[in-house]
Design an enzyme around this catalytic site. Structure first.
Site, short mmCIF file in Angstrom:
data_model
loop_
_atom_site.label_atom_id
_atom_site.label_comp_id
_atom_site.label_asym_id
_atom_site.label_seq_id
_atom_site.Cartn_x
_atom_site.Cartn_y
_atom_site.Cartn_z
N LYS A 69 0.71 -1.10 0.01
CA LYS A 69 -0.08 -0.05 0.02
C LYS A 69 0.70 1.28 0.28
CE LYS A 69 -3.91 -2.04 2.15
NZ LYS A 69 -4.89 -2.19 3.39
N THR A 70 1.67 1.49 -1.19
CA THR A 70 2.50 2.62 -1.27
C THR A 70 1.91 3.50 -2.31
OG1 THR A 70 3.50 1.40 -3.12
CG2 THR A 70 4.71 0.97 -0.76
#
Length: 279
Positions: free
Chosen positions: A125-126
């Site tokens: 989750k970047t």
């Protein structure tokens, strides 16, 4: 990473820095400094050094990656063409501030569970295009990077299961089609699915969005069946600094936290020209 940085610079520059070109004399050499307006863990100085030096700016710094910094600390000294430094300023600061924010968050969580034998990990989750920078910062902060990309390992999630069948069917299909050299992890949401996947050779079983009581029950049943040691147990979903110790006490192996990268506050840094030492 180099290509991503070049894109960032091109995006920021557009057709030219019309402000600096209008008011800063061409060829003017200056000294400049990046200082901290925050406290936390420093990350990204090696990347920023390369960014400036590739554009002909001399860089000096005395603080290493991963050190604790305080408000007012001198992080980096620069000497070079004023227009070039101003052109690079925002991209350099944005990267350094974000990476330091991620490293700081990772370090905070790692310290919370330092008395337990477990791994704190990030997730994928970047922000788009920033994954490698975020993962590098996680490592500096003491956390595990988890997967860098989709080819690192098999990680069977809810949508893979929805497209295939049951968790066990999906796990067995992966074992039939994936090289022995790749670990296989599977995400489960129930006690029965966790037991079946551990029994059938999942390297890692992720207990997704389970409460501490639910995780405790899974660990207890695995121990009763004498199969707890067969798989690493990872938990993910809803982990915060307020409840992480509730999970750490249960004897899990890995705690993965998406918020380390998708909800972390960047640290605040500033670049200042040293007017008095300009030549």
């Amino acid at each position: 990473m180099d290509k991503i940085i070049e894109y960032m610079l091109a995006e920021d520059e557009g057709f030219g820095d019309i402000t600096s070109n209008a008011v800063v004399d061409e060829g003017k050499s200056v000294n400049a400094y990046i200082i901290s307006k925050d406290e936390g863990i420093l990350a990204g100085v090696n990347i920023i050094k390369q960014l400036f030096e590739e554009k002909g700016v001399h860089v000096s710094f005395w603080l290493k990656e991963g050190v604790e910094i305080s408000k007012g600390d001198l992080l980096i000294s620069l000497k070079g063409d004023a227009r070039t430094i101003l052109l690079l300023e925002r991209t350099a600061l944005n990267l350094l501030m974000r990476m330091s924010g991620v490293a700081t968050a990772a370090n905070n969580y790692v310290n919370l569970v330092k008395d337990y034998d477990l791994i704190v990990a990030g997730t994928r989750k970047t922000s788009p295009a920033l994954a490698k920078f975020d993962k590098y910062a996680l490592k500096i902060g003491g956390a595990d990077t988890h997967r860098f990309s989709l080819d690192d390992m098999v990680l069977i999630k809810d949508n893979h299961i929805a497209a295939c069948g049951t968790p066990l069917e999906t796990l067995l299909k992966a074992k039939d089609n994936v090289s022995f050299s790749k670990k296989i992890e599977i995400e489960v949401e129930t006690l029965n699915d966790a037991i079946e996947c551990v029994k059938n050779g999942a390297d890692i079983v992720m207990l997704d969005n389970m409460s501490p009581n639910e995780v405790k029950k899974v660990i207890g049943e695995l121990k009763k069946l004498n199969i707890r040691q067969n798989s690493l147990i990872e938990i993910s979903g809803g982990i915060t600094s307020e409840n992480i110790l509730d999970y750490a006490d249960l004897g899990v192996d890995i705690i993965s936290i998406g918020a380390l990268t998708h909800a972390t506050r960047s640290l605040d840094f500033s670049l200042r020209l040293d007017v008095e030492s300009q030549s």
